[in-house]
Motif scaffolding. Structure first.
Motif, PDB file in Angstrom:
ATOM      1  N   GLY A  13       1.261  -1.045  -0.095  1.00 26.23           N
ATOM      2  CA  GLY A  13       0.031  -0.016  -0.541  1.00 26.23           C
ATOM      3  C   GLY A  13       1.080   1.169   0.394  1.00 26.23           C
ATOM      4  N   VAL A  14       1.878   1.447   0.987  1.00 25.12           N
ATOM      5  CA  VAL A  14       2.932   2.363   1.010  1.00 25.12           C
ATOM      6  C   VAL A  14       3.312   2.422  -1.004  1.00 25.12           C
ATOM      7  CG1 VAL A  14       4.717   3.142   1.242  1.00 25.12           C
ATOM      8  CG2 VAL A  14       3.375   1.948   3.051  1.00 25.12           C
ATOM      9  N   GLY A  15       4.503   1.455  -1.249  1.00 24.84           N
ATOM     10  CA  GLY A  15       4.004   1.081  -2.556  1.00 24.84           C
ATOM     11  C   GLY A  15       3.531   2.126  -3.860  1.00 24.84           C
ATOM     12  N   ALA A  16       2.145   1.679  -3.538  1.00 23.34           N
ATOM     13  CA  ALA A  16       0.994   2.027  -3.974  1.00 23.34           C
ATOM     14  C   ALA A  16       0.675   3.651  -4.426  1.00 23.34           C
ATOM     15  CB  ALA A  16       0.192   1.527  -4.193  1.00 23.34           C
ATOM     16  N   GLY A  17       1.398   3.995  -2.862  1.00 26.17           N
ATOM     17  CA  GLY A  17       0.333   5.798  -2.501  1.00 26.17           C
ATOM     18  C   GLY A  17       1.878   6.519  -3.410  1.00 26.17           C
ATOM     19  N   VAL A  18       2.629   5.809  -3.780  1.00 22.67           N
ATOM     20  CA  VAL A  18       4.481   6.859  -3.610  1.00 22.67           C
ATOM     21  C   VAL A  18       4.085   6.823  -5.101  1.00 22.67           C
ATOM     22  CG1 VAL A  18       6.667   6.464  -4.380  1.00 22.67           C
ATOM     23  CG2 VAL A  18       5.577   6.458  -1.771  1.00 22.67           C
ATOM     24  N   ILE A  19       3.861   6.036  -6.262  1.00 23.65           N
ATOM     25  CA  ILE A  19       3.239   5.769  -7.239  1.00 23.65           C
ATOM     26  C   ILE A  19       2.683   5.940  -8.038  1.00 23.65           C
ATOM     27  CG2 ILE A  19       3.666   4.456  -9.401  1.00 23.65           C
ATOM     28  CD1 ILE A  19       5.524   1.855  -7.851  1.00 23.65           C
ATOM     29  N   ASN A  20       1.757   5.676  -7.507  1.00 21.65           N
ATOM     30  CA  ASN A  20       0.142   6.587  -7.987  1.00 21.65           C
ATOM     31  C   ASN A  20       0.932   8.127  -8.175  1.00 21.65           C
ATOM     32  OD1 ASN A  20      -1.268   4.114  -8.754  1.00 21.65           O
ATOM     33  ND2 ASN A  20      -2.770   3.997  -6.327  1.00 21.65           N
ATOM     34  N   THR A  21       1.138   8.310  -6.723  1.00 27.19           N
ATOM     35  CA  THR A  21       1.058  10.096  -6.832  1.00 27.19           C
ATOM     36  C   THR A  21       2.112  11.104  -7.709  1.00 27.19           C
ATOM     37  OG1 THR A  21       0.393   9.920  -4.744  1.00 27.19           O
ATOM     38  CG2 THR A  21       1.644  11.817  -5.305  1.00 27.19           C
ATOM     39  N   ILE A  22       3.553   9.618  -8.272  1.00 29.43           N
ATOM     40  CA  ILE A  22       4.902   9.857  -9.207  1.00 29.43           C
ATOM     41  C   ILE A  22       3.732   9.989 -10.428  1.00 29.43           C
ATOM     42  CG2 ILE A  22       6.643   9.753  -9.899  1.00 29.43           C
ATOM     43  CD1 ILE A  22       6.726   8.996  -6.533  1.00 29.43           C
ATOM     44  N   VAL A  23       3.400   9.473 -10.279  1.00 25.38           N
ATOM     45  CA  VAL A  23       3.009   8.497 -12.073  1.00 25.38           C
ATOM     46  C   VAL A  23       1.493   7.535 -12.073  1.00 25.38           C
ATOM     47  CG1 VAL A  23       3.401   6.732 -13.784  1.00 25.38           C
ATOM     48  CG2 VAL A  23       5.480   8.559 -12.823  1.00 25.38           C
ATOM     49  N   GLY A  24       1.526   7.356 -11.739  1.00 26.08           N
ATOM     50  CA  GLY A  24      -0.026   5.647 -11.771  1.00 26.08           C
ATOM     51  C   GLY A  24      -0.022   4.498 -11.663  1.00 26.08           C
ATOM     52  N   SER A  25      -0.236   3.837 -11.316  1.00 21.73           N
ATOM     53  CA  SER A  25      -0.110   1.846 -11.641  1.00 21.73           C
ATOM     54  C   SER A  25       0.181   1.420 -10.568  1.00 21.73           C
ATOM     55  CB  SER A  25       0.946   1.729 -13.005  1.00 21.73           C
ATOM     56  OG  SER A  25       2.279   1.844 -12.119  1.00 21.73           O
ATOM     57  N   GLY A  26      -0.190   2.293  -9.003  1.00 21.90           N
ATOM     58  CA  GLY A  26       0.217   1.440  -7.681  1.00 21.90           C
ATOM     59  C   GLY A  26      -0.657   0.401  -7.564  1.00 21.90           C
ATOM     60  N   ALA A 228      -4.956   0.785   2.773  1.00 18.92           N
ATOM     61  CA  ALA A 228      -5.343   1.881   3.132  1.00 18.92           C
ATOM     62  C   ALA A 228      -4.335   3.103   4.077  1.00 18.92           C
ATOM     63  CB  ALA A 228      -6.992   2.376   4.241  1.00 18.92           C
ATOM     64  N   VAL A 229      -4.014   2.293   4.728  1.00 23.40           N
ATOM     65  CA  VAL A 229      -3.375   3.092   5.950  1.00 23.40           C
ATOM     66  C   VAL A 229      -1.934   3.470   4.930  1.00 23.40           C
ATOM     67  CG1 VAL A 229      -1.384   2.742   7.729  1.00 23.40           C
ATOM     68  CG2 VAL A 229      -3.950   2.334   7.714  1.00 23.40           C
ATOM     69  N   GLY A 230      -0.626   2.021   4.244  1.00 26.94           N
ATOM     70  CA  GLY A 230      -0.148   2.117   3.213  1.00 26.94           C
ATOM     71  C   GLY A 230       0.271   3.289   2.743  1.00 26.94           C
ATOM     72  N   SER A 231      -1.213   3.247   1.690  1.00 26.90           N
ATOM     73  CA  SER A 231      -1.380   4.051   0.843  1.00 26.90           C
ATOM     74  C   SER A 231      -1.134   5.826   1.568  1.00 26.90           C
ATOM     75  CB  SER A 231      -2.939   4.402   0.073  1.00 26.90           C
ATOM     76  OG  SER A 231      -3.679   4.717   0.117  1.00 26.90           O
ATOM     77  N   LEU A 232      -2.079   5.974   2.546  1.00 22.83           N
ATOM     78  CA  LEU A 232      -2.002   7.496   3.001  1.00 22.83           C
ATOM     79  C   LEU A 232      -0.628   8.239   3.491  1.00 22.83           C
ATOM     80  CD1 LEU A 232      -3.199   9.511   4.213  1.00 22.83           C
ATOM     81  CD2 LEU A 232      -3.511   8.439   6.930  1.00 22.83           C
ATOM     82  N   ILE A 233       0.513   7.151   3.891  1.00 23.52           N
ATOM     83  CA  ILE A 233       1.534   7.217   3.923  1.00 23.52           C
ATOM     84  C   ILE A 233       2.474   7.216   2.254  1.00 23.52           C
ATOM     85  CG2 ILE A 233       3.726   6.722   5.021  1.00 23.52           C
ATOM     86  CD1 ILE A 233       1.903   4.944   6.888  1.00 23.52           C
ATOM     87  N   GLY A 234       1.635   6.847   1.597  1.00 23.00           N
ATOM     88  CA  GLY A 234       2.591   6.303   0.749  1.00 23.00           C
ATOM     89  C   GLY A 234       2.798   7.838  -0.615  1.00 23.00           C
ATOM     90  N   GLY A 235       0.917   8.403  -0.181  1.00 24.45           N
ATOM     91  CA  GLY A 235       0.795   9.160  -1.399  1.00 24.45           C
ATOM     92  C   GLY A 235       1.570  10.254  -0.672  1.00 24.45           C
ATOM     93  N   ALA A 236       1.685  11.027   0.871  1.00 22.66           N
ATOM     94  CA  ALA A 236       2.391  12.293   0.930  1.00 22.66           C
ATOM     95  C   ALA A 236       3.717  11.985   0.925  1.00 22.66           C
ATOM     96  CB  ALA A 236       2.411  11.452   2.423  1.00 22.66           C
ATOM     97  N   VAL A 237       4.656  11.036   0.893  1.00 21.73           N
ATOM     98  CA  VAL A 237       6.101  10.002   0.198  1.00 21.73           C
ATOM     99  C   VAL A 237       5.955  10.649  -0.993  1.00 21.73           C
ATOM    100  CG1 VAL A 237       7.998   8.738   0.161  1.00 21.73           C
ATOM    101  CG2 VAL A 237       6.294   9.318   2.610  1.00 21.73           C
ATOM    102  N   GLY A 238       5.033  10.238  -1.997  1.00 20.57           N
ATOM    103  CA  GLY A 238       5.185  10.368  -3.023  1.00 20.57           C
ATOM    104  C   GLY A 238       5.217  11.717  -3.689  1.00 20.57           C
ATOM    105  N   ALA A 239       4.648  12.343  -2.955  1.00 19.99           N
ATOM    106  CA  ALA A 239       4.604  13.517  -3.448  1.00 19.99           C
ATOM    107  C   ALA A 239       5.981  14.718  -3.420  1.00 19.99           C
ATOM    108  CB  ALA A 239       3.262  14.259  -2.774  1.00 19.99           C
ATOM    109  N   GLY A 240       6.502  14.048  -2.065  1.00 24.72           N
ATOM    110  CA  GLY A 240       7.126  14.980  -1.777  1.00 24.72           C
ATOM    111  C   GLY A 240       8.557  14.292  -2.553  1.00 24.72           C
TER     112      GLY A 240
END
Length: 269
Positions: A13-26, A228-240
């Motif tokens: 979920g963390v990885g998906a959140g990061v990739i979804n924010t940066i490009v997509g396909s998490g 949900a928990v993982g993607s919430l963290i990953g989304g914030a990280v991905g934006a950074g």
């Protein structure tokens, strides 16, 4: 799920959140992970869509500066995404699971092809425009056919996202890159909002159906919570880190994960 499997789903979920924010396909991370741990394909898709919404929210918030001044585009394109998502969610819930397993590999292959060909295609289009001496297209000078094509393709992408979320961000970036005259980071901010809209509609549909649908379709709430928990963290990280990650490396990771997902789906037949 065992504790180890739960930890791996959380990390996915963390990885998906990061990739979804940066490009997509998490989803190319979370979906095969859920399936590998025994979650049925349709249940995995529904649970994944619900779980990724917090990551979409945190990622969109992280790109709020790049989104400034794009209210006109959001108001114009978001309804097409929302309507497409409803159609996609309907198809997922009403088509037999065998059809889902048959269609998803085709969608994955299409997404992966776009991942590979988008950079050279963009260069070719830009070079052709410069060679012809054509003036740069702006939002104010977009032709009616171009605007119609944009709305139609965003709607179709919404259907894809509502049916199977994997790589809808990649599809949107390809569409926006060809039709909308925006800088890459501003385009990515717009993409994040459109994907958020698609996932909110499809996730709401799945929750309603799972709760009041008579048991025909179910959500795996453990998977939902972990993603949900993982993607919430990953989304914030991905934006950074969005501007720092080399695009070539990211595309290579997406390609590898997509091939793993494709292998997983084909193995269900």
């Amino acid at each position: 799920m065992s504790p180890v499997e739960m930890a791996l789903v959380l990390l996915a979920g963390v990885g998906a959140g990061v990739i979804n924010t940066i490009v997509g396909s998490g989803t190319l991370i979370t979906f095969p992970t859920l399936v590998a741990f025994g979650v049925p394909p349709v249940t995995a898709t529904m649970s994944n869509a619900v779980g990724l919404v917090p990551g979409n929210i945190s990622g969109s918030f992280g790109y709020r500066r790049e989104l400034a001044g794009q209210g006109f585009l959001v108001k114009r394109l978001l309804p097409a995404s929302l309507l497409g998502s409803l159609v996609g969610a309907y198809l997922l819930l009403h088509l037999p699971e065998d059809a889902f397993i048959a269609v998803v590999p085709v969608l994955l292959v299409l997404a992966l092809i776009l991942v590979v060909v988008q950079p050279p295609l963009q260069k070719w289009l830009n070079a052709r425009r410069e060679a012809s001496g054509a003036a740069a297209v702006t939002l104010d000078t977009m032709s009616a056919p171009r605007s119609a094509a944009l709305l139609a393709t965003v709607f179709l992408c919404g259907i894809y996202g509502g049916y199977f979320a994997a790589a809808q961000g990649i599809l949107l970036m390809g569409i926006l890159g060809l039709l909308v005259p925006l800088a890459l980071q501003r385009m990515n901010a717009l993409k994040n909002v459109l994907v958020l809209g698609v996932n909110v509609v499809s996730a709401t549909t799945y929750v309603v159906v799972a709760t009041w649908g008579g048991g025909a379709h179910e959500l795996d709430w453990t998977a939902v919570g972990l993603v949900a928990v993982g993607s919430l963290i990953g989304g914030a990280v991905g934006a950074g880190i969005g501007r720092r990650l080399p695009p070539l490396l990211l595309r290579a990771c997406i390609l590898v994960l997509g091939l793993i997902a494709l292998y997983t789906i084909l193995g269900m037949r």
